[in-house]
Scaffold this motif. Sequence first.
Motif, PDB file in Angstrom:
ATOM      1  N   LYS A   1      37.459  -9.338   2.620  1.00 48.86           N
ATOM      2  CA  LYS A   1      37.244 -10.404   3.598  1.00 48.86           C
ATOM      3  C   LYS A   1      36.163 -10.001   4.593  1.00 48.86           C
ATOM      4  CE  LYS A   1      38.238 -14.077   6.200  1.00 48.86           C
ATOM      5  NZ  LYS A   1      37.896 -15.458   5.806  1.00 48.86           N
ATOM      6  N   SER A   2      35.429 -11.001   5.088  1.00 44.50           N
ATOM      7  CA  SER A   2      34.504 -10.772   6.191  1.00 44.50           C
ATOM      8  C   SER A   2      34.763 -11.804   7.280  1.00 44.50           C
ATOM      9  CB  SER A   2      33.051 -10.890   5.721  1.00 44.50           C
ATOM     10  OG  SER A   2      32.711 -12.239   5.443  1.00 44.50           O
ATOM     11  N   VAL A   3      34.422 -11.432   8.516  1.00 46.30           N
ATOM     12  CA  VAL A   3      34.535 -12.345   9.648  1.00 46.30           C
ATOM     13  C   VAL A   3      33.256 -12.198  10.476  1.00 46.30           C
ATOM     14  CG1 VAL A   3      35.829 -13.017  11.703  1.00 46.30           C
ATOM     15  CG2 VAL A   3      37.049 -12.060   9.727  1.00 46.30           C
ATOM     16  N   GLU A   4      32.495 -13.251  10.587  1.00 43.70           N
ATOM     17  CA  GLU A   4      31.270 -13.206  11.383  1.00 43.70           C
ATOM     18  C   GLU A   4      31.619 -13.323  12.865  1.00 43.70           C
ATOM     19  OE1 GLU A   4      26.753 -15.059  11.360  1.00 43.70           O
ATOM     20  OE2 GLU A   4      28.377 -16.161  10.368  1.00 43.70           O
ATOM     21  N   THR A   5      30.979 -12.504  13.682  1.00 38.43           N
ATOM     22  CA  THR A   5      31.238 -12.535  15.124  1.00 38.43           C
ATOM     23  C   THR A   5      29.924 -12.628  15.888  1.00 38.43           C
ATOM     24  OG1 THR A   5      31.310 -10.106  15.162  1.00 38.43           O
ATOM     25  CG2 THR A   5      33.411 -11.265  15.007  1.00 38.43           C
ATOM     26  N   ALA A   6      29.986 -13.230  17.068  1.00 39.08           N
ATOM     27  CA  ALA A   6      28.794 -13.445  17.882  1.00 39.08           C
ATOM     28  C   ALA A   6      28.144 -12.112  18.231  1.00 39.08           C
ATOM     29  CB  ALA A   6      29.156 -14.199  19.157  1.00 39.08           C
ATOM     30  N   CYS A   7      26.867 -11.981  17.942  1.00 37.77           N
ATOM     31  CA  CYS A   7      26.097 -10.756  18.205  1.00 37.77           C
ATOM     32  C   CYS A   7      26.587  -9.579  17.381  1.00 37.77           C
ATOM     33  CB  CYS A   7      26.105 -10.403  19.689  1.00 37.77           C
ATOM     34  SG  CYS A   7      25.342 -11.650  20.747  1.00 37.77           S
ATOM     35  N   GLY A   8      27.299  -9.859  16.300  1.00 36.76           N
ATOM     36  CA  GLY A   8      27.751  -8.798  15.417  1.00 36.76           C
ATOM     37  C   GLY A   8      28.946  -8.042  15.964  1.00 36.76           C
TER      38      GLY A   8
ATOM     39  N   LEU B   1      41.448  -1.476   5.965  1.00 33.86           N
ATOM     40  CA  LEU B   1      40.400  -0.736   6.655  1.00 33.86           C
ATOM     41  C   LEU B   1      39.383  -1.739   7.183  1.00 33.86           C
ATOM     42  CD1 LEU B   1      38.609   2.499   5.581  1.00 33.86           C
ATOM     43  CD2 LEU B   1      37.222   0.475   6.048  1.00 33.86           C
ATOM     44  N   PHE B   2      38.943  -1.522   8.422  1.00 35.18           N
ATOM     45  CA  PHE B   2      38.017  -2.440   9.078  1.00 35.18           C
ATOM     46  C   PHE B   2      36.708  -1.722   9.390  1.00 35.18           C
ATOM     47  CE2 PHE B   2      42.382  -3.504  10.143  1.00 35.18           C
ATOM     48  CZ  PHE B   2      42.454  -4.854   9.788  1.00 35.18           C
ATOM     49  N   LEU B   3      35.597  -2.387   9.111  1.00 36.28           N
ATOM     50  CA  LEU B   3      34.269  -1.857   9.400  1.00 36.28           C
ATOM     51  C   LEU B   3      33.509  -2.821  10.300  1.00 36.28           C
ATOM     52  CD1 LEU B   3      32.703  -0.513   6.054  1.00 36.28           C
ATOM     53  CD2 LEU B   3      33.666   0.829   7.921  1.00 36.28           C
ATOM     54  N   SER B   4      32.809  -2.273  11.282  1.00 35.22           N
ATOM     55  CA  SER B   4      31.943  -3.075  12.145  1.00 35.22           C
ATOM     56  C   SER B   4      30.516  -3.065  11.595  1.00 35.22           C
ATOM     57  CB  SER B   4      31.917  -2.503  13.562  1.00 35.22           C
ATOM     58  OG  SER B   4      33.066  -2.852  14.284  1.00 35.22           O
ATOM     59  N   THR B   5      29.929  -4.239  11.471  1.00 33.78           N
ATOM     60  CA  THR B   5      28.529  -4.353  11.074  1.00 33.78           C
ATOM     61  C   THR B   5      27.740  -4.918  12.239  1.00 33.78           C
ATOM     62  OG1 THR B   5      29.149  -4.759   8.769  1.00 33.78           O
ATOM     63  CG2 THR B   5      26.903  -5.344   9.421  1.00 33.78           C
TER      64      THR B   5
ATOM     65  N   TYR C   1      39.521  -6.357  18.912  1.00 29.62           N
ATOM     66  CA  TYR C   1      38.617  -6.665  20.015  1.00 29.62           C
ATOM     67  C   TYR C   1      37.225  -6.200  19.595  1.00 29.62           C
ATOM     68  CZ  TYR C   1      42.580  -7.569  23.171  1.00 29.62           C
ATOM     69  OH  TYR C   1      43.704  -8.085  23.776  1.00 29.62           O
ATOM     70  N   VAL C   2      36.340  -7.142  19.412  1.00 26.58           N
ATOM     71  CA  VAL C   2      35.006  -6.847  18.889  1.00 26.58           C
ATOM     72  C   VAL C   2      34.011  -6.763  20.036  1.00 26.58           C
ATOM     73  CG1 VAL C   2      33.143  -7.671  17.408  1.00 26.58           C
ATOM     74  CG2 VAL C   2      35.524  -7.919  16.672  1.00 26.58           C
TER      75      VAL C   2
ATOM     76  N   GLY D   1      29.190  -8.754  11.512  1.00 25.25           N
ATOM     77  CA  GLY D   1      30.540  -8.916  12.040  1.00 25.25           C
ATOM     78  C   GLY D   1      31.481  -7.863  11.509  1.00 25.25           C
ATOM     79  N   ILE D   2      32.665  -8.300  11.037  1.00 26.44           N
ATOM     80  CA  ILE D   2      33.717  -7.400  10.556  1.00 26.44           C
ATOM     81  C   ILE D   2      33.870  -7.546   9.045  1.00 26.44           C
ATOM     82  CG2 ILE D   2      36.207  -6.937  10.574  1.00 26.44           C
ATOM     83  CD1 ILE D   2      34.978  -5.958  13.092  1.00 26.44           C
ATOM     84  N   ARG D   3      33.969  -6.411   8.368  1.00 25.61           N
ATOM     85  CA  ARG D   3      34.322  -6.384   6.947  1.00 25.61           C
ATOM     86  C   ARG D   3      35.708  -5.746   6.812  1.00 25.61           C
ATOM     87  NH1 ARG D   3      28.388  -4.066   5.515  1.00 25.61           N
ATOM     88  NH2 ARG D   3      27.427  -5.956   4.650  1.00 25.61           N
ATOM     89  N   ILE D   4      36.514  -6.279   5.912  1.00 24.66           N
ATOM     90  CA  ILE D   4      37.882  -5.792   5.720  1.00 24.66           C
ATOM     91  C   ILE D   4      38.047  -5.332   4.268  1.00 24.66           C
ATOM     92  CG2 ILE D   4      40.335  -6.351   5.892  1.00 24.66           C
ATOM     93  CD1 ILE D   4      39.602  -8.600   7.817  1.00 24.66           C
ATOM     94  N   PHE D   5      38.631  -4.144   4.114  1.00 27.24           N
ATOM     95  CA  PHE D   5      38.872  -3.569   2.793  1.00 27.24           C
ATOM     96  C   PHE D   5      40.368  -3.314   2.590  1.00 27.24           C
ATOM     97  CE2 PHE D   5      34.518  -2.640   3.653  1.00 27.24           C
ATOM     98  CZ  PHE D   5      33.875  -2.545   2.429  1.00 27.24           C
ATOM     99  N   ASP D   6      40.813  -3.443   1.343  1.00 28.34           N
ATOM    100  CA  ASP D   6      42.145  -3.025   0.928  1.00 28.34           C
ATOM    101  C   ASP D   6      42.021  -1.584   0.443  1.00 28.34           C
ATOM    102  OD1 ASP D   6      44.415  -2.410  -0.730  1.00 28.34           O
ATOM    103  OD2 ASP D   6      44.864  -4.547  -0.837  1.00 28.34           O
ATOM    104  N   ILE D   7      42.755  -0.653   1.069  1.00 31.67           N
ATOM    105  CA  ILE D   7      42.628   0.764   0.725  1.00 31.67           C
ATOM    106  C   ILE D   7      43.920   1.323   0.116  1.00 31.67           C
ATOM    107  CG2 ILE D   7      40.785   1.293   2.361  1.00 31.67           C
ATOM    108  CD1 ILE D   7      43.020   2.314   4.293  1.00 31.67           C
ATOM    109  N   LYS D   8      44.708   0.444  -0.478  1.00 31.51           N
ATOM    110  CA  LYS D   8      45.935   0.935  -1.125  1.00 31.51           C
ATOM    111  C   LYS D   8      45.599   1.992  -2.166  1.00 31.51           C
ATOM    112  CE  LYS D   8      50.195  -0.647  -3.315  1.00 31.51           C
ATOM    113  NZ  LYS D   8      50.973  -1.831  -3.776  1.00 31.51           N
ATOM    114  N   ASP D   9      44.558   1.745  -2.950  1.00 33.18           N
ATOM    115  CA  ASP D   9      44.066   2.729  -3.912  1.00 33.18           C
ATOM    116  C   ASP D   9      42.916   3.468  -3.237  1.00 33.18           C
ATOM    117  OD1 ASP D   9      42.979   4.202  -5.952  1.00 33.18           O
ATOM    118  OD2 ASP D   9      42.836   2.547  -7.381  1.00 33.18           O
ATOM    119  N   LYS D  10      43.181   4.687  -2.776  1.00 31.37           N
ATOM    120  CA  LYS D  10      42.181   5.433  -2.011  1.00 31.37           C
ATOM    121  C   LYS D  10      40.943   5.757  -2.838  1.00 31.37           C
ATOM    122  CE  LYS D  10      45.039   5.669   1.509  1.00 31.37           C
ATOM    123  NZ  LYS D  10      46.136   4.864   0.953  1.00 31.37           N
TER     124      LYS D  10
END
Length: 495
Positions: free
Chosen positions: A188-195, A144-148, A211-212, A172-181
């Motif tokens: 994981k996180s990934v910083e991106t320019a201007c969020g 699962l991906f979240l935009s911050t 595509y951010v 930027g982007i936060r990533i979650f493992d959702i195998k266990d709902k």
Amino acid sequence: MTSLYTSRARHRKTAAAVFAAGLLTALLTGGPASASPDPGDLTTGADAGAAAALTGGQGRTLAPGEIPGQDEIVHSPNVTHLANIPRTGTAVNSDLAFQGKYAYAGNYDGFTVYDIGNPKKPKTVSQVLCPGGQNDISVHGDLLFLSTDSSRSDDSCNSVSQPATEKSSWEGIRIFDIKDKKNPRYIKSVETACGSHTHTLVPDDRDIYLYVASYGPNEAFPDCKPPHDGISVVKVPKKAPTRAAVVGFPVLFPDGGNPGAPANPGVTRTTGCHDITVLPSKDLAAGACLGDGILFDISEPERPRVIDRVQDNVNFAFWHSATFNERANKVVFTDELGGGGGATCNEATGPNRGANGIYDLTGRGDQRELAFRSYFKIPRHQGATENCVAHNGSLVPVGGGRDIMVQAWYQGGISVWDFTDSDRPQEIGYFERGPVSTQTRTTGGSWSAYYYNGHIYSNDITKGLDVLRIDDPRTDSARWVRTDRLNVQTQPEYR
């Protein structure tokens, strides 16, 4: 996907005075604010009304020109309100994604997982606390991906707001493992320019690309300096998602894009993109990029290439989102006039502003072009206290050469509309609640309304998850179309 948008300065709470002045201008004039509202920073209406006002198919049909009472449910005869799960807490609800029998709903405090196996009786499975505006959401497999898009003290879910002028700030982007709902796990996180205001998932054989979309650079922001004329591309290896990283920043506007005012009064200057929709089966994408609408080729996911670009400097203030039809020969762009905080669904604003723009897609290959045909806006006028403008929607997969969408309009509710004839779109069904408040303008209504496996799901900013059903000969064929996943900005090929 999606969203009430904001400038970078507003996200970081570093220009509150400018925001207040800009918002007041937008609300009084129906034009775009210089610093646009963000529901994470606005006061939303209280969760008012009895439980009976939130559930069931007990609403009535509106008379012409009528505005329903506070929190009163109204709908067309062909729409039934099946269920509601009220919002918990005070965080603004945002976008939705789907996989199997689950719906994933973003909000400014994190996200919620719902079991929608029985659409008449949806259940909350888990709630994850991970604050950040606006938590735009998508899912793929166990990820699962979240935009911050709000400046945070660090990338953790325990972070607090911090000015973007601080180099140590993260977004930027936060990533979650959702195998266990029941117990999603942040990996994981990934910083991106201007969020990351929004992101769009682009599936590939071995990898997932995101595509951010982000915008609003400022010389005072160390990680968001102008020019910011493109998008960040994040590569996520499917077998090693913790190795996710930015692999490129393709420039989409080498000339800087739409300059906005004063050259084009009332139009937002292009400083990046707000939202991108991809059609992987056709290697196409459509971008809604503040002052510009673009069509681009994504046959090489790391190197998207612009094919055509359009502007509407008469009626569009803020290009917000895009939707292809099933045959990929049309694109619907939305205009978020007033930033989502304005009361723009009224006679004074008119039918062509804060509306959808319908474009036919003509030509082949690199000669494809977007040709404007008409506007669509809900025909039901809203009150002076109701924020209302075109917002997030999806196709209803009816097939047979017919084009139908369901779409959120904030306090304008949910509209089902037919654009088979590009020149003569028409509403065929609706659902809405009366004003959150009849005294003051407060933010509320449906943020996202999407059709998934036979039902319409809406994430209402203050009222929670709504489940609807439409019974109409024009949409009945969609009930038999099933998909195992829906990220609306990653449009599937339904047939």
